[in-house]
Scaffold this active site. Sequence first.
Site, short mmCIF file in Angstrom:
data_model
loop_
_atom_site.label_atom_id
_atom_site.label_comp_id
_atom_site.label_asym_id
_atom_site.label_seq_id
_atom_site.Cartn_x
_atom_site.Cartn_y
_atom_site.Cartn_z
N GLY A 96 134.61 21.91 40.38
CA GLY A 96 134.14 21.68 41.82
C GLY A 96 133.25 23.89 42.20
O GLY A 96 132.24 23.26 42.63
N PRO B 78 136.50 22.85 35.22
CA PRO B 78 135.42 22.95 35.68
C PRO B 78 133.72 22.24 34.61
O PRO B 78 133.83 22.65 33.74
CB PRO B 78 134.76 24.57 35.30
CG PRO B 78 135.55 24.74 34.00
CD PRO B 78 136.57 23.57 34.37
N CYS C 183 107.77 4.03 38.08
CA CYS C 183 106.82 3.27 39.36
C CYS C 183 107.96 3.00 40.81
O CYS C 183 108.42 2.25 40.58
CB CYS C 183 106.54 1.83 38.56
SG CYS C 183 104.99 2.08 37.24
N1 LLP Z 1 137.60 17.18 37.35
C1 LLP Z 1 137.07 15.63 37.52
C2 LLP Z 1 137.81 15.18 37.69
C3 LLP Z 1 135.86 15.40 38.44
O1 LLP Z 1 135.64 13.95 38.69
C4 LLP Z 1 134.75 16.27 37.75
C5 LLP Z 1 133.13 16.24 38.09
C6 LLP Z 1 135.20 17.68 37.92
C7 LLP Z 1 136.16 18.76 37.15
C8 LLP Z 1 134.03 18.64 37.41
O2 LLP Z 1 133.52 18.87 38.42
P1 LLP Z 1 132.43 20.39 38.60
O3 LLP Z 1 133.26 21.78 38.10
O4 LLP Z 1 131.10 20.16 37.65
O5 LLP Z 1 131.92 20.04 40.10
N2 LLP Z 1 126.41 14.28 39.22
C9 LLP Z 1 126.80 15.06 40.36
C10 LLP Z 1 128.15 15.35 40.24
C11 LLP Z 1 129.61 14.57 39.83
C12 LLP Z 1 130.52 15.32 39.64
C13 LLP Z 1 131.93 14.35 39.51
N3 LLP Z 1 132.47 15.00 39.29
C14 LLP Z 1 126.26 15.86 40.93
O6 LLP Z 1 125.11 16.09 39.66
O7 LLP Z 1 125.60 16.57 41.62
#
Ligand code: LLP
Length: 423
Positions: A249, A284, A352
Site C-alpha cells: 500500500g 510492497p 479504437c
Molecule cells: N498485498 C496484497 C494482498 C494486495 O492485494 C496488494 C495489491 C499488494 C500487497 C501490493 O500493494 P501495493 O504495495 O502495490 O500498493 N492495479 C492497481 C493496483 C492494484 C493493487 C492490488 N493489490 C493500480 O494500478 O493502481
Amino acid sequence: MTDTLVASLHTPFGRFTDGSLACEDVDLAEIARIHGTPTYVYSATAIEHAYDRLDRAYAGVPHLICYAMKACANLAVLALLGRRGAGADIVSGGELFRALRAGIPADRIVFAGVGKTREEIRQALAAEILMFTIESPQELDAIQFVAAEMGTTARIAIRVNPDVDPQTHPYISTGLKKSKFGVPHEQVVNLYLRAADLPNVEPCGIQCHIGSQLVHLDPICDAVDRVSELAADVARRGIGLRYLDIGGGLAIRYRGDDPEGPEAVAAHIANRASALGLSLIMEPGRFLVGNAGALLTRVIYTKANGARKFVIVDAAMNDLIRPSLYDSFHEIAPVQVRRGANETVDLVGPVCESGDFFAHDRPMPPLEPQDLVAILSAGAYGHVMASNYNARPRAAEVLVRGGEVRLVRARETYEDLVRGEVL
Ligand code: LLP
C-alpha cells in the site's frame, strides 16, 4: 546529468546537459533506436534504492519484504529483488511459477488472494512456500483438504478485514467491510480456533492489506492496531503466531504529491510487532518499482479536431491501462524538448476506444510525429496489466543499470499473437 523537468518526481529519469531524457546514464532515444517503441524501461538502481530504503526503515526488527509481484512480474526484476533478500507475495499459480523460475526461495513466498483453486494450493504446498493467507472459512477447509491429501501441513495466516477506510481510489481499496477481501474482524478469532483444530493446518501469522497508493499512512496504523489486538487475543487462547503481515500500500509520487514514506510509520508498526514477539512481513509492490519505470513511446501523428488537439502515440491502453481504468495521472516528458509555447493536448493511443488515453487537457511542449515521449511512474501495474487488445503485440521491457541496457522481455511478435489458436 541535470534533471530539470522531472526533478520533483524523484525518479531515475533525468536530463543530460544536452537536454535529452535519460534513464540512469542511458539516453532514452538510444533505447528507442535499438529496441523500438513502445518499450517499458526500468532502472535497476532505483528498484534497489526503494528496497534498501524500506529495509532500512525496519532495520531494528526482524522482517521480510515479500515483493507484491503483481506490480511488475518480469523475471529479471524478480531476480534482482530476490538477490537483495526479497521474498514474493503471490496471488496465483502463475505467479508462483514465475517467482520460483526467478530464483526466489519458496520459504520467502506468501500466497494471497480470495480465490485460490485446489490446484494452486497443491502447487504451493508442493513448493513448500512460507504461508497462505486465508480469506474465508471455505478456503481454510480447501487448504486442510489438499494438505491432508498430500500428507503435509499448510502454514496459514488469516487475512483480517479491519474495516478501515484507506482513503484511496475505490478500485484499489480493500480494507472496507463492503470489499470482497479478508475475514471480518469479528469472525477472526473463531476462525483461528477452528484452524488450530485442523490436523494439517498450522496457524502461524496474521495479515491485513487495506489498499494501494496510500498517500496518508494513518489508516495502515489503525489497521495494524486492530490486527495487533486480534493477535494478542489469539495468543491468549494458546495459539502462538510468528508473523505480523502488514500487506502493501505504500504510495509513490505520480505528480507533485508528496506521499508519506515508510519511515513515517515504521516505529509504530515495529513496536506493535515487537510487543507481540512477532516478525514483520510486508508486501510492497508499487513502492519498489513504480517510480523506477517508464513507458517509452513515439508520436505517430498530431491532429486538431476543432479546438481539441490530439497527440497520437504508438503505445495504447492495452500497454498501460491505468489512466483508462483509474483515471490515474502519469507525468509525461518529451525525450527532447522542442522550443515553443506549451500546447494543451490529449495524448492518446491508436486503440479504437475513446477510453484509450494517457492524458487529457495536458499542457505539453510542442510535439511532432516521430518525437519520443516517456510516460513516467509506469513501473508498477504497467506491463503486467497489458493485453493484446486490437491484436497489438505486448511491449518490450528493458532493464537499465548505469550505462547498460538489457532487453529483459522481447517485444511480442505476430506469431505470439496466434500461439495456441487453431484455424
Ligand atoms: N498485498 C496484497 C494482498 C494486495 O492485494 C496488494 C495489491 C499488494 C500487497 C501490493 O500493494 P501495493 O504495495 O502495490 O500498493 N492495479 C492497481 C493496483 C492494484 C493493487 C492490488 N493489490 C493500480 O494500478 O493502481
